[in-house]
Design a protein around this motif. Sequence first.
Motif, PDB file in Angstrom:
ATOM      1  N   ASN A  58       0.550  -0.897  -0.115  1.00  0.00           N
ATOM      2  CA  ASN A  58      -0.163  -0.154  -0.161  1.00  0.00           C
ATOM      3  C   ASN A  58       1.277   1.575  -0.616  1.00  0.00           C
ATOM      4  O   ASN A  58       0.582   1.890  -1.228  1.00  0.00           O
ATOM      5  N   LEU A  59       1.546   1.211   0.616  1.00  0.00           N
ATOM      6  CA  LEU A  59       2.846   2.746   1.026  1.00  0.00           C
ATOM      7  C   LEU A  59       4.315   2.737  -0.238  1.00  0.00           C
ATOM      8  O   LEU A  59       4.403   3.833  -1.065  1.00  0.00           O
ATOM      9  N   TRP A  90       1.021   3.843  -3.317  1.00  0.00           N
ATOM     10  CA  TRP A  90       0.246   4.471  -2.972  1.00  0.00           C
ATOM     11  C   TRP A  90      -0.445   5.793  -4.041  1.00  0.00           C
ATOM     12  O   TRP A  90       1.412   6.579  -4.648  1.00  0.00           O
ATOM     13  N   GLU A  91      -1.724   6.079  -4.197  1.00  0.00           N
ATOM     14  CA  GLU A  91      -1.651   7.240  -5.002  1.00  0.00           C
ATOM     15  C   GLU A  91      -2.742   7.813  -4.582  1.00  0.00           C
ATOM     16  O   GLU A  91      -3.716   7.720  -2.682  1.00  0.00           O
ATOM     17  N   TRP A 136      -6.584   7.044  -3.808  1.00  0.00           N
ATOM     18  CA  TRP A 136      -7.359   6.076  -3.187  1.00  0.00           C
ATOM     19  C   TRP A 136      -8.073   6.956  -2.086  1.00  0.00           C
ATOM     20  O   TRP A 136      -8.826   6.215  -1.870  1.00  0.00           O
ATOM     21  N   VAL A 160      -1.138   8.795   2.618  1.00  0.00           N
ATOM     22  CA  VAL A 160       0.113   8.476   3.490  1.00  0.00           C
ATOM     23  C   VAL A 160       0.342   8.097   4.686  1.00  0.00           C
ATOM     24  O   VAL A 160       0.603   7.187   5.610  1.00  0.00           O
ATOM     25  N   LEU A 172      -1.826   5.468   6.061  1.00  0.00           N
ATOM     26  CA  LEU A 172      -1.201   4.144   6.088  1.00  0.00           C
ATOM     27  C   LEU A 172       0.067   4.175   6.622  1.00  0.00           C
ATOM     28  O   LEU A 172       0.268   2.909   6.719  1.00  0.00           O
TER      29      LEU A 172
END
Length: 184
Positions: free
Chosen positions: A132-133, A136-137, A140, A144, A147
């Motif tokens: 996920n990190l 990441w976009e 989403w 961050v 996350l």
Amino acid sequence: MTSDDALDQFRHIARERAFGRHVGSDRLIQAGLDALIAGVESPSLAMLAGLLRSEEPEAPDLFDQVLEELGLLFHPPVDPRAAKWAMAYWIAGQIADGSLDPAVGTHLIWADIAYDLGYPEELEPLVHCAHNLDGWEESWGVSVEELSGEAMEAAKQFLSKRSAAEVGDQPGVRSLHGDRSTAS
């Protein structure tokens, strides 16, 4: 930097090196200088802290000598699987205490540990956080920071329960049920 901070820095670098991470001579010398200024006492510390650029090749041996004098020498488990598990717990501890960026730490667990251990289920939450990190976009709808918080929580959860699979991987150690456990 306090003497406790300097000793923590020595412990951290000792583990990095023990787990096969490259630590440059300049960083070893700087750690020695930091410790000397912080009032740490060791017979070889001044020699480490005072190394010149031309003497940098001597830094690793002097650093180990200082670690030995301070009682901080670290040897990871000899068994490769046990060493990988020890490294996972060490990295997770740094993520959990905030001393290592969660994106960096989970990536290390994913790339350097989980693969070698065959992606055990105990590491799945941390590997998921790494994915996920890493990918990441903004679209989403989650930050961050959120996350990263999830990764810190996953690290704390991992640390809170020493896995039966880890215990089962160690020769001569039995799980709570008395049989050798196997991780799939």
